[in-house]
Design an enzyme around this catalytic site. Structure first.
Site, PDB file in Angstrom:
ATOM      1  N   HIS A  34       0.857  -1.191   0.000  1.00 42.65           N
ATOM      2  CA  HIS A  34       0.000   0.000   0.000  1.00 42.65           C
ATOM      3  C   HIS A  34       0.892   1.240   0.000  1.00 42.65           C
ATOM      4  O   HIS A  34       2.123   1.127  -0.135  1.00 42.65           O
ATOM      5  CB  HIS A  34      -0.939  -0.028   1.212  1.00 42.65           C
ATOM      6  N   GLY A  36       1.958   3.069   2.262  1.00 44.35           N
ATOM      7  CA  GLY A  36       3.030   3.063   3.276  1.00 44.35           C
ATOM      8  C   GLY A  36       4.272   2.394   2.713  1.00 44.35           C
ATOM      9  O   GLY A  36       5.395   2.911   2.845  1.00 44.35           O
ATOM     10  N   HIS A  37       4.087   1.228   2.067  1.00 48.21           N
ATOM     11  CA  HIS A  37       5.232   0.551   1.446  1.00 48.21           C
ATOM     12  C   HIS A  37       5.818   1.416   0.334  1.00 48.21           C
ATOM     13  O   HIS A  37       7.037   1.495   0.172  1.00 48.21           O
ATOM     14  CB  HIS A  37       4.798  -0.795   0.846  1.00 48.21           C
ATOM     15  N   ASP A 151       5.456   0.034  12.803  1.00 47.04           N
ATOM     16  CA  ASP A 151       5.909  -1.118  13.585  1.00 47.04           C
ATOM     17  C   ASP A 151       7.100  -0.664  14.433  1.00 47.04           C
ATOM     18  O   ASP A 151       8.249  -1.060  14.191  1.00 47.04           O
ATOM     19  CB  ASP A 151       6.302  -2.255  12.642  1.00 47.04           C
ATOM     20  N   GLN A 154       9.173  -3.363  16.162  1.00 45.87           N
ATOM     21  CA  GLN A 154       9.958  -4.103  15.159  1.00 45.87           C
ATOM     22  C   GLN A 154      11.194  -3.291  14.755  1.00 45.87           C
ATOM     23  O   GLN A 154      12.311  -3.825  14.660  1.00 45.87           O
ATOM     24  CB  GLN A 154       9.077  -4.369  13.934  1.00 45.87           C
ATOM     25  N   SER A 186      -2.189  -0.154   6.809  1.00 50.10           N
ATOM     26  CA  SER A 186      -1.751  -1.496   7.171  1.00 50.10           C
ATOM     27  C   SER A 186      -2.415  -2.478   6.224  1.00 50.10           C
ATOM     28  O   SER A 186      -3.580  -2.292   5.845  1.00 50.10           O
ATOM     29  CB  SER A 186      -2.188  -1.811   8.611  1.00 50.10           C
TER      30      SER A 186
HETATM   31  O1  PAF Z   1       6.970  -5.447   8.607  1.00 52.12           O
HETATM   32  C1  PAF Z   1       6.843  -6.479   7.911  1.00 52.12           C
HETATM   33  O2  PAF Z   1       6.170  -6.483   6.879  1.00 52.12           O
HETATM   34  C2  PAF Z   1       7.538  -7.757   8.348  1.00 52.12           C
HETATM   35  O3  PAF Z   1       7.503  -7.902   9.722  1.00 52.12           O
HETATM   36  C3  PAF Z   1       8.972  -7.894   7.805  1.00 52.12           C
HETATM   37  C4  PAF Z   1       9.878  -6.804   8.322  1.00 52.12           C
HETATM   38  C5  PAF Z   1       8.931  -7.846   6.273  1.00 52.12           C
HETATM   39  C6  PAF Z   1       9.559  -9.241   8.233  1.00 52.12           C
HETATM   40  O4  PAF Z   1       8.796 -10.300   7.778  1.00 52.12           O
END
Ligand code: PAF
Length: 282
Positions: A34, A36-37, A151, A154, A186
């Site tokens: 999306h 965000g990516h 995230d 993460q 998301s």
């Molecule tokens: O954020 C994500 O989409 C996932 O956790 C990642 C960093 C690609 C690891 O699978």
């Protein structure tokens, strides 16, 4: 855009870049891309000679009762977005390519950083994330890797792992991209029913209000957290997992506020678990 599915193909495709000193930017994703990516890819495109995007729904970061099999997938749409954003190399490995039979080695960031927040309700999640991200780092050998600040835990875990293991990769955290009504983008938003989708922006609104309270001079973390909890609890069908005010680097709890603070929330709307956060400079 070159599309590869195996480790051998990925390494071969990057060989020229590595031997001629070109910079490589990696954007690890689980697909269903999306805006965000797209923002991560755009930043990687600006800062590197070669941009690699991996699309892999990583089974080891899902718990037994989580949404691994239901996780949304659309390789064609993902490829179209990547082409439009000028990605050089797309890596779509099948599960056996990264987890062949007999795979037993995992990367675990120990301590409170992975035990708190999402680590409490998703035991093993960050072990799965650290394992797959370190595998992708070893395969692509990027100069920089791009992750969303949505995230936040993460991101902190990957920064810690990269420091601890001397991986020499620059971790770039990119701002949260939101829908017009504030909902953080998301891939899981697709699970929301129409009613839940209408309620979901209330989570971001609670965070925006917390930011205003801090900007207005409130320095009592517990009072701000309480306000966020009350506001979210008023949303029909919302079940709060956590609302926490933490240091964005260590994820340690804050009692009084100074420097950069992170207010992080996880909320279930029906069966869909959403996370969101906001950073405030005090
Ligand atoms: O954020 C994500 O989409 C996932 O956790 C990642 C960093 C690609 C690891 O699978």
């Amino acid at each position: 855009m070159q599309v590869v599915h195996t480790k051998v193909e990925l390494r071969a495709a990057l060989k020229e870049a590595h031997t001629t000193g070109k910079t490589v930017g990696l954007v690890p994703t689980m697909g269903y891309l999306h805006a965000g990516h797209a923002s991560l890819i755009r930043r990687a495109r600006r800062e590197n000679d070669v941009v690699v995007v991996s699309v892999f729904v990583n089974p080891t970061q899902f718990g037994p009762n989580e949404d691994l099999s239901a996780y949304p997938r659309d390789a064609e749409k993902d490829s179209a977005l990547m082409r439009a954003e000028g990605v050089d190399l797309a890596f779509f490995p099948p599960v056996e390519e990264l987890y062949p039979p007999g795979f037993t080695t995992y990367v675990q960031v120990e301590g409170p950083m992975t035990a708190t927040l999402c680590g409490r309700t998703r035991p093993g999640h960050f072990r799965g994330v650290a394992t797959i991200v370190s595998k992708l780092f070893h395969l692509a050998l990027p100069d920089r890797a791009y992750f969303g600040q949505k995230d936040a835990q993460q991101l902190a875990v990957i920064e810690q792992m990269t420091r601890d293991l001397d991986l020499g990769i620059q971790i770039v955290g990119c701002p949260i991209v939101r829908e017009a009504d504030g909902l953080a983008m998301s891939s899981r938003n697709v699970y929301l029913t129409e009613t839940q989708r209408a309620q979901a922006p209330g989570i971001a609104r609670a965070l925006f209000e917390a930011r205003e309270m801090i900007r207005d001079g409130r320095r009592d973390a517990a009072a701000v957290v309480e306000h966020v909890k009350k506001t979210i609890a008023a949303i029909d069908s919302a079940a709060i997992d956590y609302v926490s005010m933490v240091d964005p680097r260590t994820l340690g709890d804050l009692e009084t506020l100074s420097g950069e603070v992170l207010i992080a929330v996880a909320v279930k709307l029906g069966r869909t678990r959403l996370i969101d956060n906001i950073r405030v400079e005090v």
